[in-house]
Structure formats: C-alpha cells, structure tokens
Design an enzyme around this catalytic site. Structure first.
Site: not given
Ligand code: F6R
Length: 605
Positions: A2, A27, A76, A100-101, A481, A485, A488, A504, A600
């Site tokens: 949010c 976000r 959200w 928020n929360g 990683e 990417k 997601e 395996h 985000k």
């Molecule tokens: C992937 C991504 C998430 C964040 C994860 C941790 O692209 O953005 O996997 O890396 O939610 O977020 P932070 O780094 O803000 O703690």
C-alpha cells in the site's frame, strides 16, 4: 504494498495527491482513492483498479477540487478482496482514514464498537480505525485527542493518516510501517515513501515507531509513544526528481539496468582511495577490534537481496577468513540459530522495510549480537534498527524487479570483505579493491555490448514456458537470480540450479521445449564442467543459451560478455540475465514495472 499520500498547504491538494499516488504505483496495488476536506465536508472518491481509473472517476464526479487539504491511498489487499468498497480511504461523516499495515486486534476493536451499536460495512481492518476515531469525536473529544485515544487501542503494524471534517490539520501515526513528512514553505506533504513527494521537497522528517503527529501547513508537532511532545530531525534526501522518472526509457526496469554502472560507481567511488584503501571507518560504527575478531558472518535477506548475499559469500569468506552463512529471512525468524562467540549479523535490504528481514534483525539484537545492515533507502527501519548501516548509493529503485540494487549490494559486500581484510593487515585486499574501481565501466561496456543480441534472443525464446538456469561456483547464485528475474516479470517458470546437480533430478525436465541458460565464466575447471553439462543437455535435444566471455560450438546461442576476473564476474554476468528477462517480458506484453501479485517492499509477513 500500500501507499499513502497527504497534503496540506497553499495549493490545491488534488493534483499533488494524484501525482503522489502515481509515483507510488510501482509498489504494487489493486485499488486507489482520495479524500478531500471541502466546503461541504469530507468528499471521497475511490475505486478498484489503477490511479488512472481514479482520475477518470474524479473527472466524471462533482468533487470540489479547490480543497487544500486531503489524503490518498493505493491499496494492496490484505483484509478483504480488492474492491471499491474495501479501497481506502475509509470514512464516516466526520473523519477519513488511510492506513498501511495490519491492525492485528481489529476483531476486538470491532467488538468494542459493536457493543456501542457501531458496525463495519467493509471487510477491512482499516475501517475500524475510522469508526473508532468517529466514536471518540462523538464522545466530544477534539480530533487530536480522539486520534490519540484510538491509536492507544491499536496493535499491529500501521502507518495512518486521518483527515477531519471540522479541523484543519491531519493526524498521523506510525508503528512498524514507514511514514514521512515532507516540509516546504507554507505546505506539508505526507507519504509512505519519499519518492512520492521528492518532486516537491528534499526535506523530510522520518517518524519513528510509536510516533503520533499533528500536521498542518506550517506546524508539525510530534509526540512519542507516551504521547509527550518530542523532536525529530529533518533529513535532507538528495534524490533528484529525475531519478524517480523514466527519463525516456519505456520502463523503470530498463532505465535501472542502464544505470547500474552509475549506481555501483556512486556506491564505491568515495569509499575507496587510489591505493585501494577502503574508507569505511566513519560509516561502520562497530568496534574495530570486534571486526578483526569476528568468527562468523550471518547474512539474512530475502529475494534478490538474499541472492546478493549468496553471490558475495565466497568473496566474504576468502577475504575475511571466516565462515559465512547466508539465510532467508522468512525461515530464519522461526529458527533457533546457533550464533558463535563473535558473530556479526548482516542484514541486506534495498527498501530497508522488509518485515522478514527486519524481524530476524530485531531478534539478533535481543540476543546481543552486533548488527550491520546494507540498505538503499535512507532512514528506513532496518537502517535505523541496526547498530551500523552502510548505504548502497543506487538512488531510488522504482521497478518492482530489483536490478541496480543487486549490483550495488554486491559492491558494498565486496568493500566490506576488503575492509575487514585490510583491518587484519592483509595486502591482497588493497589490490582487489583497486580492481573493484574498474568495474563500473565494465558494467557499461557489458550493457552496450550485449543488448542487441539479447533483443534477438528474446524474440527467439519468448514463447517458451519453462527455462532452466544453470551455473557453477560464483555463477550458481547468478543462475538463481536470473531465474527469479525471468519468472517475476515474464511469468515463465524458470528454475535456477547448480549445473553439477542437474543429473540428480532436473535433467528429467530437459527436452526441446525447455531451454537452458548456462552461466559459465571461463575459469577452469568450472568452465569445462559446465560445457560437459551443456553436452548432456544437447544429447536430450535441449536448447542452450550460454552467457560467457568464452565461445563454445555446442551451444545454440551465446551472449558474449567482456572478460573479467572470476571474483568480479557477478557484476558483469548478471547484466545480460536481467536484460534477457526484461526483453522477454516486453515481448510478452507484460506490465514490467508492476508485475502481477508483487509489491516493491514487503512490509507484512
Ligand atoms: C526481486 C525483488 C524481491 C526483493 C525482496 C527483498 O526482484 O525485488 O525479491 O529483492 O522482496 O526486498 P528488499 O531488498 O527491499 O528487502
């Protein structure tokens, strides 16, 4: 997650609230709304969908747009499905609230209200806050005291902004969810994230947990958790407005990949001198004797930040000479970890607000463990909670998919490894640090060299539904990683695996419909072993994209990257993986900066 905005001042509030909400779109959210205090009371417009839908609805409405005080929100969904009814603000005739929360005790508050004949109309926990304040207003308290009484009852995590029909100020409360106040001449801005208001001011007050604030256009009064008046510092945030805009790129993600050389340069340049000395003495506020004698480093993080930790583990171990554990925050918080005598706890987080990283940090502190964090967002919760923080200087990362934060985190992790090594008097850490200074221009070269090929490959591969990402040694976490990417933002199933582990199990997945992306630095024998794995894939009709600076005739396609020392390969090899995910998602027509279901910063568990 949010987003909150608020405004009181000399200008019309509506435009500022809407542009703030647009800045927070990255976000992730499912509905949006605003409330204004107008001549006829509180007027609210809200809707399921995007801010653009809210703007259309406002255009069709008879909203009095001259109001100079108001609040806004992007939701959200947590309690109750995404719908117009459940969207914020939640309001009564006298008060309107954005939040928020999660209010953990909303059921008991509801019971309290029900006993007084008051009931909720929506599925949200937030509505109970509006009803509670309204209840105290009806009991003849003024807005400030009605808000105080209400906040005293709340348990959970919250950032709240409330608007009243009868009072010309806003009331704010913060507990475990970020809330900042932006200050300018004759006007005050409120947001859950500085990027929403950076267009209007660079001066911010970051509220602390337990704070309540009374805010009008030229007066900000802050109260601590005992509701005693208190002072909080004003912090200057030097992020430019341009950094929070796309600047000619189609998406923030592409812009942020293109900025990685600059992000890493900004992160290292003032922290390494020409002799390779790491200049972190002032920033790392931990005792040097302790740092020299640490016997283990426990890295805790989530998602991409976790992979940054995993990628840097061999460098940390090589230079510090101590064992490094890299742990996922959401697991670590429920695990009775066996700390060593001189253990350093290291949290990594772009946002600095991730609940699953913050909680283990708090737990470590309770156990008396020394804590250090690597964070991108200034004054965020993790930065403030840890004993010491080293900021990545990547600038705001707007795209949900994290890219420049990853390489900047690596840069700090490498500097930390060299710093501890230098404290221990090891010469080789000076030479290594000098090499790090050369990395930003190599990152730029990689971007320029590979983008054209990657676009062509994306065109060839974007319709596949499954991918394997394989690597060995330092390239293995990059495979993880790269796969993250791709999944997601393109919604393609992708699995990262150590190449040697393929036989395996995952080799069963290989056929002509499951391409593999093999990340292989030419360091022997890892390269030859990775190429042997490619042979195994080929003999099962699997297609292969090789990411390497050394060619191979057995693969279908190659993304050739510049030559780089093995230790520094992650900075270079990750760039094509990020770009490949971007271009595949682009061709699939996805909402790249705001992928479905993702947020985000994940401030709830
Ligand atoms: C992937 C991504 C998430 C964040 C994860 C941790 O692209 O953005 O996997 O890396 O939610 O977020 P932070 O780094 O803000 O703690």
């Amino acid at each position: 997650m949010c987003g909150i905005v608020g405004y009181t001042g000399k200008r019309k509030a509506l435009g500022i609230l809407l542009s703030g909400l647009q800045s927070l779109e990255y976000r992730g959210y499912d509905s949006a709304g605003i409330s204004l205090k107008t001549k006829s009371g509180i007027e609210t417009v809200k809707t399921k969908g995007k801010v653009i839908d809210l703007i259309s609805l406002i255009a069709e409405s008879r909203l009095d747009t001259s109001a100079k005080i108001g609040i806004g929100h992007t939701r959200w969904a947590t309690h109750g499905k995404p719908s117009t009814e459940n969207a914020h603000p939640h309001f009564t005739e006298a008060v309107s609230v954005v939040h928020n929360g999660i209010i953990e005790n909303y059921r008991s508050i509801e019971k309290f209200l029900n006993n007084k004949g008051i009931s909720r109309k929506t599925d949200t926990d937030t509505e109970t806050i509006a009803l509670l304040i309204d209840h105290y207003l009806k009991a003849s308290l003024d807005f400030k005291n009605a808000f105080f009484e209400s906040v005293k009852k709340l348990k959970g995590s919250f950032a709240i902004v409330a608007l009243s029909k009868d009072f010309d100020y806003l009331m704010l409360a913060k507990h475990e969810s970020p809330l900042v106040i932006g200050i300018s001449e004759g006007e005050t801005f409120i947001a859950s994230d500085v990027s929403a208001m950076i267009e209007y001011t660079n001066n911010f007050i970051f509220l602390e947990d337990g704070d309540v604030a009374l805010v009008d256009r030229d007066r900000i009064t802050i109260f601590n958790e005992k509701l005693e008046e208190t002072k909080r510092n004003t912090v200057q945030i030097n992020w430019s407005k341009e950094k929070a805009q796309k600047g000619g790129y189609k998406h923030f993600m592409l812009k942020e990949i293109a900025e990685e050389d600059e992000a890493v340069r900004n992160t290292i340049q003032s922290r390494i001198d020409e002799n390779g000395r790491i200049l972190l003495d002032d920033e790392i506020k931990l005792d040097k004797e302790f740092l020299k004698n640490i016997d283990r480093i426990t890295v805790v993080a989530c998602g991409t930040s976790f992979y940054a930790g995993l990628t840097a583990k061999p460098i940390l171990e090589k230079f510090t000479g101590v064992k490094v554990d890299v742990e996922i925050g959401s697991e670590f918080r429920y695990y009775d970890y066996l700390y060593s005598k001189n253990n350093l706890f290291l949290a990594i987080s772009q946002s600095g607000e991730t609940a699953d990283t913050k909680e283990p940090l708090k737990m470590a502190k309770k156990r008396g463990i020394k804590t250090l964090s690597i964070v991108n967002v200034k004054e965020s919760a993790i930065a403030r909670l840890s004993d010491s923080c080293i900021y990545t200087l990547a600038g705001p990362e707007i795209s949900v998919a994290s890219t420049k934060a990853f390489t900047s985190q690596l840069a700090v992790l490498f500097m930390l490894a060299f710093y501890i090594s230098q404290l221990k008097g090891k010469r080789e850490a000076f030479e290594a640090a000098k090499k790090l200074l050369k990395i930003p221009s190599l990152i730029k070269q990689t971007f320029d060299l590979t983008e054209k090929t990657i676009k062509e490959l994306a065109d060839k591969y974007y319709k596949y539904q499954n991918f394997l990402y394989l690597g060995r040694g330092i390239c293995f976490p990059l495979a993880l990683e790269g796969a993250l990417k791709l999944k997601e933002i393109s919604y393609i199933h992708a699995e990262g695996y150590p190449a040697g582990e393929m036989k395996h199990g995952p080799i069963a997945l290989i056929d002509e419909n499951t391409p593999s992306v093999v990340v292989a630095h030419p360091k022997e024998p890892l390269y030859s072993k990775s190429i042997s794995n490619c042979e195994e894939i080929k003999s099962r009709h699997g297609k292969i994209i090789l990411v390497s600076s050394r060619k191979s005739t057995i693969v279908d396609d190659i993304i050739e990257v510049p030559e780089v020392d093995y230790d520094f390969a992650p900075f270079i090899y990750i760039i094509p993986l990020q770009l490949f995910a971007y271009h595949v998602a682009y061709l699939r027509g996805n909402d790249i900066d705001q992928p479905r279901n993702l947020a985000k910063s994940v401030t709830v568990e």
